[in-house]
Design a protein around this motif. Structure first.
Motif, PDB file in Angstrom:
ATOM      1  N   ARG A  36     -38.836  59.759  -6.378  1.00 17.51           N
ATOM      2  CA  ARG A  36     -39.167  59.594  -4.968  1.00 17.51           C
ATOM      3  C   ARG A  36     -40.156  60.679  -4.564  1.00 17.51           C
ATOM      4  O   ARG A  36     -40.014  61.835  -4.965  1.00 17.51           O
ATOM      5  CB  ARG A  36     -37.914  59.664  -4.083  1.00 17.51           C
ATOM      6  N   SER A  61     -48.164  51.955 -10.175  1.00 15.66           N
ATOM      7  CA  SER A  61     -48.408  51.235  -8.933  1.00 15.66           C
ATOM      8  C   SER A  61     -48.162  49.737  -9.123  1.00 15.66           C
ATOM      9  O   SER A  61     -47.560  49.076  -8.264  1.00 15.66           O
ATOM     10  CB  SER A  61     -49.841  51.480  -8.463  1.00 15.66           C
ATOM     11  N   LEU A  64     -44.327  49.140  -9.276  1.00 13.01           N
ATOM     12  CA  LEU A  64     -43.650  49.303  -7.991  1.00 13.01           C
ATOM     13  C   LEU A  64     -43.998  48.179  -7.029  1.00 13.01           C
ATOM     14  O   LEU A  64     -43.144  47.700  -6.279  1.00 13.01           O
ATOM     15  CB  LEU A  64     -44.021  50.651  -7.367  1.00 13.01           C
ATOM     16  N   THR A  65     -45.246  47.737  -7.046  1.00 15.31           N
ATOM     17  CA  THR A  65     -45.663  46.661  -6.154  1.00 15.31           C
ATOM     18  C   THR A  65     -44.959  45.359  -6.512  1.00 15.31           C
ATOM     19  O   THR A  65     -44.479  44.635  -5.633  1.00 15.31           O
ATOM     20  CB  THR A  65     -47.196  46.456  -6.219  1.00 15.31           C
ATOM     21  N   ARG A  68     -41.266  45.457  -5.408  1.00 21.07           N
ATOM     22  CA  ARG A  68     -41.013  45.341  -3.972  1.00 21.07           C
ATOM     23  C   ARG A  68     -41.557  44.033  -3.382  1.00 21.07           C
ATOM     24  O   ARG A  68     -40.914  43.403  -2.539  1.00 21.07           O
ATOM     25  CB  ARG A  68     -41.647  46.538  -3.247  1.00 21.07           C
ATOM     26  N   ARG A 287     -49.186  53.567  -2.902  1.00 23.52           N
ATOM     27  CA  ARG A 287     -48.073  52.789  -3.426  1.00 23.52           C
ATOM     28  C   ARG A 287     -47.000  53.681  -4.055  1.00 23.52           C
ATOM     29  O   ARG A 287     -45.802  53.476  -3.826  1.00 23.52           O
ATOM     30  CB  ARG A 287     -48.587  51.776  -4.460  1.00 23.52           C
ATOM     31  N   GLU A 291     -43.177  52.710  -1.359  1.00 22.74           N
ATOM     32  CA  GLU A 291     -43.020  51.388  -1.958  1.00 22.74           C
ATOM     33  C   GLU A 291     -43.081  50.264  -0.932  1.00 22.74           C
ATOM     34  O   GLU A 291     -43.461  49.126  -1.255  1.00 22.74           O
ATOM     35  CB  GLU A 291     -41.686  51.304  -2.708  1.00 22.74           C
ATOM     36  N   ASP A 292     -42.697  50.533   0.322  1.00 21.23           N
ATOM     37  CA  ASP A 292     -42.610  49.484   1.337  1.00 21.23           C
ATOM     38  C   ASP A 292     -43.912  49.257   2.094  1.00 21.23           C
ATOM     39  O   ASP A 292     -44.028  48.292   2.852  1.00 21.23           O
ATOM     40  CB  ASP A 292     -41.513  49.825   2.349  1.00 21.23           C
TER      41      ASP A 292
END
Length: 372
Positions: A36, A61, A64-65, A68, A287, A291-292
């Protein structure tokens, strides 16, 4: 009411510049290993020292994309309603001192433009105007939304900064998202880019997202005009602003856009050059930090860049954009705000997205959900 200004004044532009240049490779490796990341980690990831780690950042990236947002790209189109503007902005084709043809769409013309976008498949539309309070004001905006709310599933606006009560009225009328760009967070030179007009009030613009958040708007979008000042420092302040907003107005969602200076009537040359690798680094840093966060890439960018960024962090893309009022059908020769770079049709963009293994999403939200 406390606002972001209280946070902003505790930071210094030159200090941030110094911090960015002091980042070491070991700092980058430490941050990339963290599960984090905070705002200070974001600074590390956009530093010059992080450039050699771009491939690693891009891979993270992408992961993670997809975790989410899945393998989807939201499709949207801007609809320019007016190029009338009372501000003098040295970089903008709509600037008041640019003596060219001005146009504000009538009700009939708005519906004609809407029909053209609907035929191309769009359900998400971004309404854009210049800043001319005598002609394009809250009453004009509310009327436009009333005309269009049964035509589109999602309506966003990018217009002049308004009061909290006016944003509440837009929210109640059905507006889902408000985009507001500070242009640059370098307060000392902001006035040079905006010498006249209401937009020259740096603090009023800086506090606009607070008024948007107080009004309860579903999503707030921020960004700076990349090229006015050092992109790294401006982007740090954008992230700082987002960090503050997300903590205070946690019910809202957030997005970030990356407009780079593009040719326009009367435009200045970029003060700082940002190349494609820099842009990829910035998008990946956003990103990895958040993440959001929704990440939007417009047709300001060229075809090659947009094709490659699909898998690296983008969540929404415009297509077939016209940056002049009536540009789709009504008045294709009216004054543009800036030239687009990717001029492919929405169908072509959708095909490119599919060929990359992603799904172009035309509709993912509806006002009916809010009544459940």
């Amino acid at each position: 009411m406390t606002t972001f200004k209280e946070v902003f004044v505790s930071y210094d532009w030159n200090t941030i510049s110094s911090r960015l240049n002091q980042v070491k490779a070991s700092d980058v490796e430490r941050v990339l290993a963290k599960p984090r990341k905070d705002i200070n980690d974001f600074l590390v990831m956009i530093s010059p020292a992080a450039t050699p780690y771009l491939e690693q950042m891009a891979q993270l990236s992408r992961q993670l994309t997809q975790k989410r947002f899945g393998k989807t790209i939201q499709m949207y189109a801007p609809m320019y309603l007016s190029n009338e503007c009372q501000n003098i902005c040295t970089y903008c084709g709509f600037s008041f001192d640019n003596r060219l043809k001005r146009k504000t769409l009538t009700d009939k013309e708005i519906l004609i433009e809407a029909e053209a976008l609907k035929k191309q498949g769009f359900e998400h539309v971004l309404l854009v105007t210049g800043e001319a309070n005598y002609t394009v004001n809250i009453n004009y905006f509310l009327n436009a939304v009333k005309l269009l709310k049964n035509e589109f599933a999602n309506i966003s606006v990018e217009v002049q900064p308004l009061s909290t009560e006016e944003y509440k009225a837009l929210h109640e009328s059905g507006v889902h998202t408000v985009l507001v760009y500070q242009e640059t967070y370098h307060k000392e030179v902001y006035k040079q880019y905006h010498p006249k007009g209401k937009k020259s009030n740096f603090d009023f613009r800086l506090e606009t997202p607070d008024r948007v958040g107080t009004a309860g708007i579903h999503k707030i979008g921020l960004g700076v005009l990349l090229g006015l000042e050092d992109w790294r420092i401006d982007s740090f302040f954008t992230a700082l602003h987002l960090d503050y907003l997300q903590k205070k107005y946690w019910q809202s969602k957030y997005s970030v856009s990356f407009p780079r200076l593009r040719p326009a009537e009367g435009i200045i040359e970029p003060n700082f050059i940002m190349d494609d690798r820099d842009m990829v680094q910035l998008i990946c840093a956003y990103r990895l930090w958040n993440e959001d966060l929704e990440i939007s890439v417009s047709t300001r960018e060229n075809e090659k860049f947009r094709d490659n960024i699909i898998a690296l962090g983008a969540t929404s893309m415009s297509a077939g954009s016209k940056t002049n009022p009536g540009g789709y059908v009504v008045d294709q020769q009216s004054l543009e705000q800036f030239e687009t770079s990717d001029e492919r049709t929405p169908a072509q963009i959708a095909s490119i997205i599919k060929s990359a293994g992603y799904e172009p999403v035309w509709k993912d939200w509806d006002r009916a959900y809010t009544s459940v």
